[in-house]
Design an enzyme around this catalytic site. Structure first.
Site, mmCIF file in Angstrom:
data_model
loop_
_atom_site.group_PDB
_atom_site.id
_atom_site.type_symbol
_atom_site.label_atom_id
_atom_site.label_comp_id
_atom_site.label_asym_id
_atom_site.label_seq_id
_atom_site.Cartn_x
_atom_site.Cartn_y
_atom_site.Cartn_z
ATOM 1 N N PRO A 189 0.793 -1.239 0.000
ATOM 2 C CA PRO A 189 0.000 0.000 0.000
ATOM 3 C C PRO A 189 0.822 1.284 0.000
ATOM 4 C CG PRO A 189 -0.787 -1.552 1.672
ATOM 5 C CD PRO A 189 0.524 -2.067 1.185
ATOM 6 N N GLU A 190 0.086 2.383 -0.094
ATOM 7 C CA GLU A 190 0.654 3.727 -0.006
ATOM 8 C C GLU A 190 1.441 3.883 1.297
ATOM 9 O OE1 GLU A 190 -0.885 8.396 -0.340
ATOM 10 O OE2 GLU A 190 -2.348 6.764 -0.228
ATOM 11 N N VAL A 191 2.623 4.467 1.198
ATOM 12 C CA VAL A 191 3.554 4.722 2.305
ATOM 13 C C VAL A 191 3.564 3.581 3.343
ATOM 14 C CG1 VAL A 191 3.703 7.208 2.025
ATOM 15 C CG2 VAL A 191 1.891 6.312 3.467
ATOM 16 N N ASN A 219 5.981 11.306 -0.713
ATOM 17 C CA ASN A 219 5.162 10.098 -0.787
ATOM 18 C C ASN A 219 5.499 9.449 -2.134
ATOM 19 O OD1 ASN A 219 3.076 8.268 -1.339
ATOM 20 N ND2 ASN A 219 1.524 9.493 -0.311
ATOM 21 N N ALA A 231 -4.860 5.359 0.236
ATOM 22 C CA ALA A 231 -5.325 5.384 1.620
ATOM 23 C C ALA A 231 -6.824 5.671 1.655
ATOM 24 C CB ALA A 231 -4.566 6.443 2.420
#
Length: 315
Positions: free
Chosen positions: A45-47, A120, A196
């Site tokens: 996933p994101e970050v 990011n 997210a």
């Protein structure tokens, strides 16, 4: 597995926030499991390194920032990574041992100028352990803008692989029509969308992009609970009234005609495994090709500045 097919693993999990070791440990474990199941592309996933700080204010109000919030941000900075660096060497070894392409959302430290800016980013690791590329989010969304800087057109990265061209846009970048078009123009076959956003409207976005771009869309989200937040954060009280589940997930894979291949996965940690038939990408473009026979370049033109923006050239 048939020729022309790719087995993909999409991880829906969350590390301990601001804890790089937790992130790396989970990446190693999930990747090993995905490889054992035959996956050749593993998406996080994101970050994921080192977590999405949902709900935290970092002591910020319009016109002021608190000392405690600055301390929490410094802790976030410490848990970020350099690309390349020691942490990408560790990730490269994970990818090499598993023999997979590894795509991970990371918080990246600026190495070139002040080192005081975070980005990011999406990090792409090859099965040989090398860093294949990265993408920095062009526009952090809402309050994210205080945490992360803006990327530029030099990291609209697309990677050539034996199974097709892969690249990604992060979360709400996928609502930027021209960013999507730029990726389509690079011949994307698989668009990776770490996010997210756990709302139902995100699912509609994934299906629209699959149908518009005539590509596979792989979306990986975190399943986050309060247990993943260190209680000694100065801003921990920001989430005290929130529900125990802070992000319900929603990871999914969509095909090049907009239908689900699998997902969405909600309300649990887990991993989606799916076999993608890449021949469907070609088949889907029979009646619609956004950068080909349906593009009308005599009417519309897209100009992309893919040059790296060097701050030293602007002062």
């Amino acid at each position: 597995m048939k020729e022309g097919q790719l087995r993909v693993a999409v991880v829906q999990a969350a590390p301990i926030l601001f804890d790089k070791l937790s992130s790396l440990t989970q990446i190693a474990s999930w990747t090993k499991d995905a490889a054992a199941k035959g996956a050749k592309l593993v998406v996080f996933p994101e970050v994921f390194i080192s977590g999405y700080p949902r709900g935290l204010t970092f002591g910020t109000r319009v016109g002021s920032r608190s000392t405690e919030g600055r301390q929490d941000w410094a802790r976030y900075w410490e848990s970020a990574i350099d690309i390349p660096g020691e942490d990408t060497a560790i990730l490269g070894e994970i990818a090499r041992e598993a023999g997979v392409y590894l795509v991970i959302g990371v918080v990246e430290r600026d190495q070139e100028f002040s080192r005081g800016t975070l980005f990011n980013s999406i990090l792409y690791m090859g099965p040989d352990g090398s860093v294949l590329g990265k993408h920095r989010k062009l526009v952090p969304t809402g309050a994210e803008r205080l945490l992360w800087g803006q990327g530029d057109g030099s990291t609209l990265t697309v990677i050539d692989t034996p199974f097709g061209r892969i690249g990604g846009l992060i979360c709400w970048e996928n609502y930027m029509p021209l960013a999507r078009m730029a990726m389509y123009a690079k011949g994307i076959d698989i668009l990776i969308t770490p996010t997210a956003d756990a709302r139902d409207t995100w699912q509609a976005t994934l299906q629209h992009i699959g149908c518009e771009g005539r590509c596979f869309v792989i979306s990986s989200n975190q399943f986050v609970t309060k247990e993943s937040y260190p209680v000694d954060l100065a801003c921990y009280g920001d989430i005290s009234q929130d529900s125990d589940i802070l992000s319900r997930g929603g990871s999914a894979i969509v095909g090049p005609l907009g239908g689900y291949v699998t997902g969405p996965l909600f309300d649990q940690e887990g991993m989606i495994i799916a076999d993608l038939d890449l021949s469907l990408v070609t088949q889907s473009r029979f009646d619609f090709d956004a950068t080909g026979h349906y593009s009308r370049p005599d009417v519309f033109q897209l100009i992309v500045n893919n040059q790296k923006q060097d701050i030293l050239r602007t002062i």
